[in-house]
Design an enzyme around this catalytic site. Structure first.
Site, short mmCIF file in Angstrom:
data_model
loop_
_atom_site.label_atom_id
_atom_site.label_comp_id
_atom_site.label_asym_id
_atom_site.label_seq_id
_atom_site.Cartn_x
_atom_site.Cartn_y
_atom_site.Cartn_z
N GLY A 15 37.75 36.99 41.28
CA GLY A 15 38.03 37.57 39.96
C GLY A 15 38.41 39.07 40.48
N ARG A 29 47.21 52.01 54.57
CA ARG A 29 47.27 53.37 55.26
C ARG A 29 46.59 53.44 56.34
NH1 ARG A 29 49.54 57.79 52.30
NH2 ARG A 29 50.72 56.73 50.45
N GLY A 108 32.22 34.20 46.97
CA GLY A 108 33.08 33.13 47.34
C GLY A 108 34.26 33.32 48.39
N ASP A 134 26.70 41.82 42.73
CA ASP A 134 25.95 41.05 43.44
C ASP A 134 25.91 40.64 44.79
OD1 ASP A 134 28.25 39.73 43.44
OD2 ASP A 134 27.63 38.05 42.31
O1 F6P Z 1 32.87 37.53 39.32
C1 F6P Z 1 33.41 38.24 38.26
C2 F6P Z 1 33.34 37.55 36.75
O2 F6P Z 1 34.07 38.45 36.15
C3 F6P Z 1 31.95 37.18 36.52
O3 F6P Z 1 31.12 38.58 36.01
C4 F6P Z 1 32.10 36.27 35.45
O4 F6P Z 1 31.13 35.20 35.47
C5 F6P Z 1 33.15 35.64 35.90
O5 F6P Z 1 33.70 36.45 37.02
C6 F6P Z 1 34.60 34.95 34.95
O6 F6P Z 1 35.35 34.44 35.78
P1 F6P Z 1 36.97 33.90 35.27
O7 F6P Z 1 37.69 35.13 35.25
O8 F6P Z 1 37.30 32.89 36.18
O9 F6P Z 1 36.41 33.48 33.97
#
Ligand code: F6P
Length: 328
Positions: A15, A29, A108, A134
């Site tokens: 994400g 840089r 991940g 996290d």
């Molecule tokens: O890990 C970031 C995050 O925004 C989480 O808070 C959320 O559960 C997940 O990604 C949503 O993922 P996607 O954008 O693939 O729906």
């Protein structure tokens, strides 16, 4: 410093989070400062498999420090989860003559790096970039502070409607299995209740608290609900349950969703990203490998990927105490 590293690849994966661009900029840089080549990998590990590379110079990262998202783009690559996919990626790495890789993302992303390292013995360093906060081994992840500010701003606005209409609002925030966003934004926005995955007080307790605060004269309330909270009901079911059991409440649900991931990074995130970008390149030059750079007690440190992913990051007890006192 080791002479070995001459060409570094950098990618963003998983994400997106505000501040990823600032981290890429700092990596690029730093490479330029230490006279190393830097190669940008587009679309995370998928781009690594496909050889979607471009040389980056200080000029390539002009005016990106203030931009949300990631200009290298991001992806969650299913192919990279396979051994075959990783072998293809390694072929591209060799073809491009990369000596090491900086991966910016969450757990991940680091898991992918561990596999790449184990199977192909390829030096990799991680930078924590996720709004969820996290990851163990760092006090903060890049994007978390910006997300908190976005959430607080949104809740402040929702509160205007809640108080004008005497309503109870349930506001869902992101965070996957972590309650950091919910707890901190909830305290910051003065929420009446906060539901987090780390602590399941039970729905009956929630009903009791809501009833108590109504009897004390409160006419509107905000409940911040972490997406991973463990009541066993989704936010709409929760709202329905409250409505069925506490008559007279005018209840609304607001799911904040992906607005939490967007927007210009806060100054905090820009500085954090800059420190970690520099820290990652310098760690590689020192010969470090298979570690994530983070900030602990104000100092840039490195921890094993395994620790970053599997280590415990307990919820801040002090915050929990503050919450209990300030929501009475
Ligand atoms: O890990 C970031 C995050 O925004 C989480 O808070 C959320 O559960 C997940 O990604 C949503 O993922 P996607 O954008 O693939 O729906």
């Amino acid at each position: 410093m080791l002479e070995k590293i001459k060409k570094i690849g950098v990618l963003t994966s998983g994400g997106d989070s505000p501040g990823m661009n600032a981290a890429i900029r700092a990596v690029v840089r730093s490479c330029s400062f230490y006279k190393l080549e830097c190669i940008g990998v587009y679309r995370g590990y998928q781009g690594l498999i496909e050889g979607d590379f471009e040389e980056l110079t200080a000029r390539s990262v002009r005016n990106v420090i203030n931009r949300g998202g990631t200009f290298l783009k991001s992806a969650r690559s299913d192919e990279f989860r396979t051994k075959e996919g990783r072998a293809k990626a390694y072929e591209q790495i060799k073809k491009a003559g990369l000596d090491a890789l900086v991966v910016i993302g969450g757990d991940g992303t680091f898991m992918g790096a561990i596999h790449l390292q184990n199977e192909h013995n390829f030096p990799t360093i991680g930078i924590p970039g996720t709004i969820d906060n996290d990851i163990a081994g760092t006090d903060y992840t890049i994007g978390y502070d910006t997300a908190l500010n976005t959430v607080v701003e949104a809740i402040d606005k929702i509160r205007d409607t809640a108080s004008s209409h005497d309503r109870l609002f349930l506001v869902e925030v992101m965070g996957r299995d972590a309650g950091d966003i919910a707890l901190n934004s909830g305290i910051g926005a003065g929420a009446e209740e906060i539901l987090i995955p780390e602590e399941n007080k039970g729905i009956e307790q929630l009903l009791f608290s809501l009833d108590k605060s109504r009897k004390s004269g409160k006419t509107s309330s905000i409940i911040v609900v972490a997406e991973g909270e463990k009541s066993g009901k989704n936010i709409f079911e929760l709202a329905e349950y409250i409505g069925d059991n506490l008559k007279g409440y005018d209840i609304r649900v607001s799911v904040l969703g992906h607005i939490q991931r967007g927007g210009a990074p806060s100054c905090f995130d820009r500085v954090l990203a800059s420190r970690l970008g520099v820290g990652a390149v310098e760690a590689l030059m020192r010969g470090e490998n298979k570690v994530m750079v983070g900030v602990t007690n104000k100092v840039v440190t490195s921890v094993d990927f395994e620790v970053a992913i599997k280590g415990q990051k307990p919820l801040d007890e002090e915050l929990r105490r503050v919450l209990n006192i300030t929501t009475v």
